[in-house]
Design an enzyme around this catalytic site. Structure first.
Site, mmCIF file in Angstrom:
data_model
loop_
_atom_site.group_PDB
_atom_site.id
_atom_site.type_symbol
_atom_site.label_atom_id
_atom_site.label_comp_id
_atom_site.label_asym_id
_atom_site.label_seq_id
_atom_site.Cartn_x
_atom_site.Cartn_y
_atom_site.Cartn_z
ATOM 1 N N LYS A 146 0.846 -1.192 0.000
ATOM 2 C CA LYS A 146 0.000 0.000 0.000
ATOM 3 C C LYS A 146 0.883 1.244 0.000
ATOM 4 O O LYS A 146 2.078 1.140 0.304
ATOM 5 C CB LYS A 146 -0.933 -0.023 1.215
ATOM 6 N N HIS A 176 -0.013 -4.658 6.478
ATOM 7 C CA HIS A 176 0.651 -5.455 7.511
ATOM 8 C C HIS A 176 -0.084 -5.410 8.849
ATOM 9 O O HIS A 176 0.091 -6.309 9.682
ATOM 10 C CB HIS A 176 2.114 -5.036 7.670
ATOM 11 N N LYS A 180 -1.075 -8.675 12.228
ATOM 12 C CA LYS A 180 -0.743 -8.655 13.646
ATOM 13 C C LYS A 180 -1.618 -9.650 14.398
ATOM 14 O O LYS A 180 -2.820 -9.723 14.184
ATOM 15 C CB LYS A 180 -0.907 -7.239 14.211
ATOM 16 N N GLU A 214 2.569 7.814 15.771
ATOM 17 C CA GLU A 214 3.991 7.572 15.535
ATOM 18 C C GLU A 214 4.797 8.713 16.142
ATOM 19 O O GLU A 214 4.365 9.868 16.117
ATOM 20 C CB GLU A 214 4.282 7.490 14.033
ATOM 21 N N ASP A 233 -1.750 7.739 3.315
ATOM 22 C CA ASP A 233 -0.747 6.795 3.800
ATOM 23 C C ASP A 233 -1.290 5.885 4.884
ATOM 24 O O ASP A 233 -0.899 4.715 4.971
ATOM 25 C CB ASP A 233 0.465 7.574 4.329
ATOM 26 N N HIS A 238 -4.782 1.330 6.518
ATOM 27 C CA HIS A 238 -4.681 0.774 7.876
ATOM 28 C C HIS A 238 -5.932 1.030 8.715
ATOM 29 O O HIS A 238 -6.535 0.107 9.265
ATOM 30 C CB HIS A 238 -3.472 1.372 8.605
ATOM 31 N N LYS A 337 1.999 11.810 12.929
ATOM 32 C CA LYS A 337 3.444 11.694 13.118
ATOM 33 C C LYS A 337 3.904 12.665 14.204
ATOM 34 O O LYS A 337 3.243 13.650 14.501
ATOM 35 C CB LYS A 337 4.181 11.978 11.809
#
Length: 490
Positions: A146, A176, A180, A214, A233, A238, A337
């Site tokens: 992605k 991803h 998990k 993050e 993003d 996600h 971020k």
């Protein structure tokens, strides 16, 4: 037992391959899940890089594996699986014959996994060359990272190009977060425990928060990130995928088609945000210099090296799912971020008790809360009200039941999403991958938001090391809610 397979990692010398994919395969070997006869074929662009690759891979594993995971005995055995190849993925004459020779020298009907650790713009070209070189067999799969495209139109173009050479069941679109263990455990919690599934709807739940924060800034992704931003993003893939798993109905069976069908229903039921609705329900932000863990870090524009940019590094969204189960329940999505702490978690806030039998002297009664934390540690926490046991007075306080998965399964437990997903691709198990219809529907919801931002407004500013713009707190306060921030008292 998984059969032997070949996995070709295009972009094998890149950051993703060295930081995530090779450690994932090393862990698979250590756990006995890398079958004898399998090969890992990372591609590099130059002969000199091929000669250095084994040493480069060794250093990457030492850097990116957890403490105590690397040892020379396992490395020596694992390195025998590595077969670096020189290829220029955008040129038909870029050494492709070497790869074809390697893949065809094994006469067995071994599965081939082509992992495109590449910019999405070259996915189509790479697939076209694979086809022209007759490298796509009936047992071939292609794994694509992605985000796919920068809008619905570009995503459709990329998917259409890939579909010229691979059937939909051969295309594994990876997110991803879906690999998990705690995310998969979410389905186990819901669908195998009456305690939760019977209380998993608008009658019992007040609001749900899904946050991915993050502490890092741009790192080496400045060029990509300024074109994409947090919405493309992180939210488009996600956060929306996690939302689907939280909100979907129970699938008929736990197979790929049933799970994907239920996720798609959630995306279709998402209330559209268009025009002024974007302004009222979404906050976007951009970080400026601030204190992060006692260190002054630069702002986005300083890291970018540009005088101005309206790219968002933070997004908070109030979303609604218009169906019977979730009518009226706000879903709060947040990502950013340079946030105060690194964390990814799902927080389910239950409604207060319908009638409080205690008087004010016992203290405030807080609603129950279920927290499913995906990183940095993988935990499940359930907060309940309980009598204080350290005095004779009737006083209530919240207590937390805490399941630390790493402690539950011992020191040998190493949850690795990429390991799980790469092995699933090799085993031809698409249950945790994303269907083309999901990508299309997600972009249909995201595109009007991007369009509105292009027409109006600039991101709100927030200090690096904070929890984002004040506007994001006010967004929840409108409904008498507040963000659950890890490490802070609610």
């Amino acid at each position: 037992m998984l059969n032997p397979f070949d996995i070709v990692i295009f972009g094998g010398g890149g950051d993703l391959a060295l930081r995530k994919l090779l450690p994932a395969m090393y862990r698979a070997y250590q756990e006995g899940n890398l079958p004898e006869g399998s090969r890992i074929l990372p591609t590099v662009r130059e002969e000199s890089k091929k000669q250095e690759y084994i040493e480069t891979a060794q250093q990457a594993l030492k850097s990116f594996l957890g403490e105590g995971e690397f040892n020379n005995r396992d490395w020596k055995a694992f390195s025998a699986f590595l077969v670096p190849v020189v290829i220029n993925v955008t040129e038909p004459d870029g050494h492709w014959d070497e790869l074809r020779t390697l893949l065809e020298q094994d006469a067995s009907d071994k599965s081939r996994v082509f992992y495109l650790s590449l910019p999405p713009a070259v996915y189509g070209t790479c697939c076209e060359i694979l086809s022209s070189k007759k490298l796509i067999s009936d047992t071939s799969r292609v794994v694509v990272e992605k985000p796919i495209g920068y809008c619905g139109e570009s995503a459709e173009e990329i998917n259409a190009k890939i579909a010229q050479y691979f059937a939909e069941e051969q295309i594994f679109r990876i997110d991803h977060y879906l690999g998990k263990e705690t995310v998969q455990n979410l389905m186990a919690l819901r669908f195998s425990n009456a305690l939760f599934e019977n209380l998993w709807d608008a009658k019992s739940i007040d609001n749900i928060q899904i946050s991915i924060s993050e502490t890092v800034g741009l790192e080496s992704r400045a060029g990509f990130y300024d074109k994409a931003g947090a919405l493309r993003d992180m939210v488009q893939n996600h956060l929306l995928q996690l939302l689907c798993l939280v909100a979907m109905e129970s699938p008929h069976k736990l197979n790929a088609n049933s799970i994907r069908a239920e996720k798609l229903k959630v995306l279709e039921a998402l209330r559209p945000l268009v025009g002024e609705q974007v302004d009222a329900n979404i906050v976007r932000g951009q970080y400026v210099p601030g204190d992060l863990n006692g260190k002054l870090v630069p702002g986005y524009l300083e890291e970018l090296g540009e005088g101005s940019s309206t790219t968002e590094t933070f997004v908070a969204i109030r979303a609604h799912i218009d169906n019977w189960r979730w009518a009226g329940v706000p879903f709060y999505l947040r990502t950013g971020k340079r946030m105060k702490k690194r964390c990814a978690e799902i927080v389910v806030e239950y409604k207060p008790v319908s009638h409080n039998v205690y008087d004010e002297s016992v203290g405030p009664i807080q609603p129950n809360r279920l927290v499913i934390r995906l990183q940095p540690e993988e935990t499940i926490q359930l907060t309940l009200m309980s009598k204080r046991m350290d005095n004779l007075n009737m006083e209530l306080q919240p207590v937390t039941l805490n399941i630390e998965l790493s402690e539950q399964y011992g020191s040998s437990f190493h949850s690795d999403a990429y390991k799980r997903l790469m092995l699933d691709a090799a085993a031809n198990n698409p249950a945790l991958f994303i269907h083309r219809d999901e990508v299309r529907q997600a972009w249909q919801w995201i595109d009007p938001i991007i369009e509105r931002w292009q027409q109006k407004g600039t991101p709100a500013l927030y200090r690096a090391g904070s929890w984002g713009p004040v506007d994001a707190d006010e967004l929840l306060q409108e409904n008498n809610h507040a963000w659950f921030n890890v490490g802070e008292k609610a």
